[in-house]
Design a protein around this motif. Structure first.
Motif, short mmCIF file in Angstrom:
data_model
loop_
_atom_site.label_atom_id
_atom_site.label_comp_id
_atom_site.label_asym_id
_atom_site.label_seq_id
_atom_site.Cartn_x
_atom_site.Cartn_y
_atom_site.Cartn_z
N UNK A 92 0.82 -1.21 0.00
CA UNK A 92 0.00 0.00 0.00
C UNK A 92 0.86 1.26 0.00
N UNK A 93 2.15 1.10 0.31
CA UNK A 93 3.04 2.25 0.38
C UNK A 93 3.95 2.27 -0.85
N UNK A 94 4.56 3.39 -1.09
CA UNK A 94 5.26 3.60 -2.37
C UNK A 94 6.72 3.15 -2.33
N UNK A 95 6.95 1.91 -1.94
CA UNK A 95 8.31 1.38 -2.03
C UNK A 95 8.62 1.07 -3.49
N UNK A 96 9.85 1.36 -3.90
CA UNK A 96 10.26 0.99 -5.25
C UNK A 96 10.34 -0.53 -5.36
N UNK A 125 14.59 -1.47 12.04
CA UNK A 125 13.76 -0.51 11.29
C UNK A 125 12.72 -1.21 10.46
N UNK A 126 13.09 -2.34 9.84
CA UNK A 126 12.14 -3.09 9.04
C UNK A 126 10.99 -3.65 9.87
N UNK A 127 11.30 -4.14 11.07
CA UNK A 127 10.25 -4.66 11.94
C UNK A 127 9.29 -3.54 12.34
N UNK A 128 9.85 -2.36 12.63
CA UNK A 128 9.00 -1.21 12.96
C UNK A 128 8.12 -0.83 11.77
N UNK A 167 2.88 -0.55 9.30
CA UNK A 167 2.09 -0.76 8.07
C UNK A 167 0.88 -1.64 8.35
N UNK A 168 1.03 -2.61 9.25
CA UNK A 168 -0.11 -3.49 9.59
C UNK A 168 -1.24 -2.69 10.25
N UNK A 169 -0.85 -1.68 11.04
CA UNK A 169 -1.86 -0.83 11.68
C UNK A 169 -2.23 0.39 10.81
N UNK A 189 7.27 9.75 5.48
CA UNK A 189 8.69 10.08 5.59
C UNK A 189 9.52 8.87 6.05
N UNK A 190 8.90 7.98 6.87
CA UNK A 190 9.61 6.75 7.26
C UNK A 190 9.75 5.83 6.06
N UNK A 191 8.69 5.75 5.24
CA UNK A 191 8.75 4.94 4.01
C UNK A 191 9.89 5.42 3.13
N UNK A 192 9.97 6.73 2.92
CA UNK A 192 10.99 7.29 2.04
C UNK A 192 12.39 7.12 2.63
N UNK A 193 12.51 7.32 3.95
CA UNK A 193 13.82 7.19 4.59
C UNK A 193 14.31 5.74 4.54
N UNK A 194 13.42 4.81 4.92
CA UNK A 194 13.80 3.39 4.95
C UNK A 194 14.09 2.89 3.53
#
Length: 675
Positions: A216-220, A430-433, A438-440, A446-451
């Motif tokens: 649902x998030x914009x990861x490449x 960071x991935x676990x966080x 994302x589950x909630x 900004x976390x999506x983009x940073x990670x």
């Protein structure tokens, strides 16, 4: 290390490994499970008798034999072919079957692949696993773990590798308990049900839920693929190019949830709960808490074989650490190996299993000695030196076996590990966080983009390392015997390094002489060889004449393709020889006293001087094979991979009718004529 060699359970483990190897390679025990039981009871009575008589040496020797017997027994019992309800016993024409999906595998170029249990044949409940292949179709959804399929399959026996020294996919699948494969179209099966319950199925559902929440998030695309691999143990979405980059950079272990990841998670958990080390009771609570969290991580990662193996190993390490005793970690590792092999004996031949334990033992034995050589007082230097010595120690543990399996050594592995591993813990946490948020559905952009940027940066760095070709040493030959000899050199050399005794020095010298002797012997054997080889290559023709340490290659590929041809590279590495590519290919070869004629698309074969030649058919010549046989009276006819399959089938029937030996490389593998 010397004390470990005196540790009795270590002796039992070695005996267990001997027993597993004997049964796997010889299949010697074929007398049934009932006789196994009687023999086990007999052994136990003998052991009890020696205890009563206080015969310590006889008891120890009998114990060794008993554990060899256990190794033989567990391989026999775990082999489902030895069960009366093994599916092969019920295979007749036009059978129906129910297959239950056990594992979703990485897709090939044309097929989606699954590991499936044969749950039922007709009305009979059965056991046994097969490889299920379904053609890729954009309209077909991926099957899920625990899906039950109803179909009318054809069970096809696995074929071995068709060329010398090529990767043997059949052997790999056999070690997974798979002996047949099934090919079906999307319209030839129906999902009829789901398995009631399995931990793997439950883990797969949780993983799919996590994957859907991340999408649902914009990861490449590459970022999402690496997150999938790092945290969920799924490498199916990673491109071949990225996998090659990590492999060439010496960082492929980063992309597989394994001992490295679980070890880092254990270190982090130990640091988080270090305040619970105040008393014996609190240490027990801490250990239970850590083990629970480790297995939760394994569950999220899909409970794959590599994850379960790694978590089992570090479960015993965590238990060992709680005792705060010297060498308890080593003993815990021995126990974990023993229990894993008891449950799944063929893990012994799993590359990941071997690499994981060799790396860990290398770190335990070698790293403290290397670290003691220099202890910097600056914290950053100290941490860097620790990481450096860990990387060197792990590499010492796995280098010979890595060269044996992969035939390459990334010279910049230290640089890639020194840069990536310090941040891998933060990436995992960071991935676990990211997953939890994302589950909630509360994951900030900004976390999506940073990670995502951190993952992309890691990929870019690895890609840069992989392109430093002058530091990648590839096509390194390493036989099994030579690999073991190099381990002797490393072990005895290290023993002499830590204890400079004459005995250790002599053993080290003997091991070095052994390696040199093997090189001399291999060179002697290599230079004596003379072979003519018809390699199998789809739609192409590749012939080779081996004279000593050189293979002269005759082919119809272009110059760029032939130098990248994996069939020839595998042969070159396996035989430690040179390749010489010929620009022209003769129609007639003279190999010792045997004449060989190549009949290509021109169909020319009438040569007066030929007498009982071997005939090679290539490029689908339009000939009357009966007339060729009557004219040449060939000793044997060989059809390589450049011919149409319909022609090969017709030629086979003609040769059967004319009672002439026929050999097709597409079915029988490369044809090798030796002196």
């Amino acid at each position: 290390m010397e004390k470990l060699l005196k540790y009795l359970p270590f002796h039992f483990l070695l005996c267990l490994i001997i027993g597993i190897s004997i049964q796997y390679y010889t299949n010697g025990w074929q007398f049934g499970a009932q006789k196994l039981s009687f023999l086990a009871i007999f052994f136990m009575l003998i052991l009890v008798l020696f205890i009563q008589l206080k015969k310590k040496k006889l008891f120890t020797f009998s114990s060794w034999i008993f554990f060899v017997f256990i190794g033989v027994s567990i391989v026999y019992i775990s082999d489902k072919r030895n069960r009366t309800n093994y599916y092969k016993a019920y295979l007749y024409e036009n059978v129906t079957a129910i297959l239950t999906i056990d594992k979703v595998l990485k897709s090939g170029n044309y097929y989606d692949k699954y590991e499936a249990e044969v749950s039922q044949i007709n009305e009979e409940k059965t056991v046994g696993k097969v490889l299920l292949n379904i053609p890729k179709d954009s309209l077909q959804k991926t099957l899920n773990v625990d899906d039950k399929l109803f179909l009318k399959p054809s069970f096809i026996a696995l074929t071995p590798s068709l060329n010398p020294h090529q990767f043997n996919y059949k052997e790999y699948l056999v070690k997974q308990g798979i002996y047949h494969q099934v090919f079906v179209n999307n319209q030839e099966f129906k999902i009829v049900d789901k398995r009631n319950f399995s931990l793997q199925g439950l883990a797969a559902k949780a993983r799919v839920e996590i994957q859907n929440s991340l999408k649902k998030y914009n990861f490449k695309e590459e970022e999402y693929a690496v997150i999938n691999a790092l945290l969920l143990g799924q490498r199916q979405d990673i491109s071949k190019e990225l996998i090659n980059d990590y492999s060439r950079a010496g960082a492929i272990h980063i992309l597989a949830v394994s001992g490295l990841h679980v070890g880092i998670v254990l270190l982090i958990l130990n640091w988080l709960f270090k305040r619970l080390d105040t008393s014996k009771l609190s240490r027990v609570f801490k250990t239970i808490l850590i083990i629970t969290l480790l297995w939760m991580f394994a569950f999220i990662a899909g409970l794959s074989a590599s994850v379960v193996r790694a978590v089992t190993m570090f479960t015993f390490v965590a238990i060992g650490q709680s005792f705060k005793r010297k060498r308890i970690v080593e003993h815990s590792l021995i126990t974990s190996i023993f229990l894993l092999l008891l449950v799944k004996p063929l893990l012994l031949f799993d590359v990941g299993f071997q690499l994981s334990y060799l790396a860990v033992f290398g770190i335990i034995w070698v790293q403290p000695k290397l670290y003691s050589l220099w202890q910097p007082k600056v914290v950053i230097l100290d941490k860097g030196w620790q990481l450096f010595t860990v990387s060197i120690a792990a590499q010492m543990g796995v280098l010979p076996i890595s060269l044996y399996y992969f035939h390459q050594f990334p010279g910049l592995f230290l640089l890639s590990n020194l840069v990536i591993i310090p941040f891998l813990g933060a990436i995992l946490i960071g991935g676990i966080i990211v997953i939890i948020l994302s589950l909630f559905e509360v994951l900030p952009q900004f976390i999506v983009e940073t990670y995502g940027a951190i993952i992309s940066l890691m990929n870019t760095f690895v890609s840069w390392i992989s392109k430093q070709e002058s530091f990648l040493f590839s096509e390194i030959s390493m036989s099994g015997v030579l690999m073991l000899s190099w381990y002797f050199v490393i072990i005895f050399g290290f023993l002499f390094f830590i204890k400079k005794r004459p005995k250790n020095f002599i053993l080290w010298l003997i091991s070095i002489v052994l390696v040199q002797s093997l090189f001399i012997f291999n060179d002697f054997q290599k230079n004596k060889k003379h072979e003519f080889i018809v390699f199998h290559k789809n739609k192409k023709s590749v012939l080779g004449e081996r004279v000593g340490d050189t293979l002269y290659v005759f082919h119809n590929l272009d110059t760029a393709m032939i130098k990248q041809e994996k069939v020839l590279i595998s042969y070159k590495v396996g035989e430690v020889i040179n390749l010489k590519y010929e620009t022209t290919s003769p129609s007639i070869f003279q190999f010792k006293n045997q004449q060989i004629i190549v009949v290509d698309s021109l169909g020319i074969y009438k040569v007066d001087s030929l007498k009982n030649p071997i005939v090679i058919l290539q490029n689908s010549p339009k000939i009357n094979l009966e007339r060729l046989i009557d004219t040449l009276n060939p000793k044997e006819i060989i059809a390589n991979g450049s011919n149409y399959k319909s022609y090969i089938a017709s030629w086979r029937e003609t040769c059967r009718y004319k009672k002439t030996p026929f050999y097709a490389t597409g079915k029988d593998g490369a044809y090798v004529l030796r002196n």
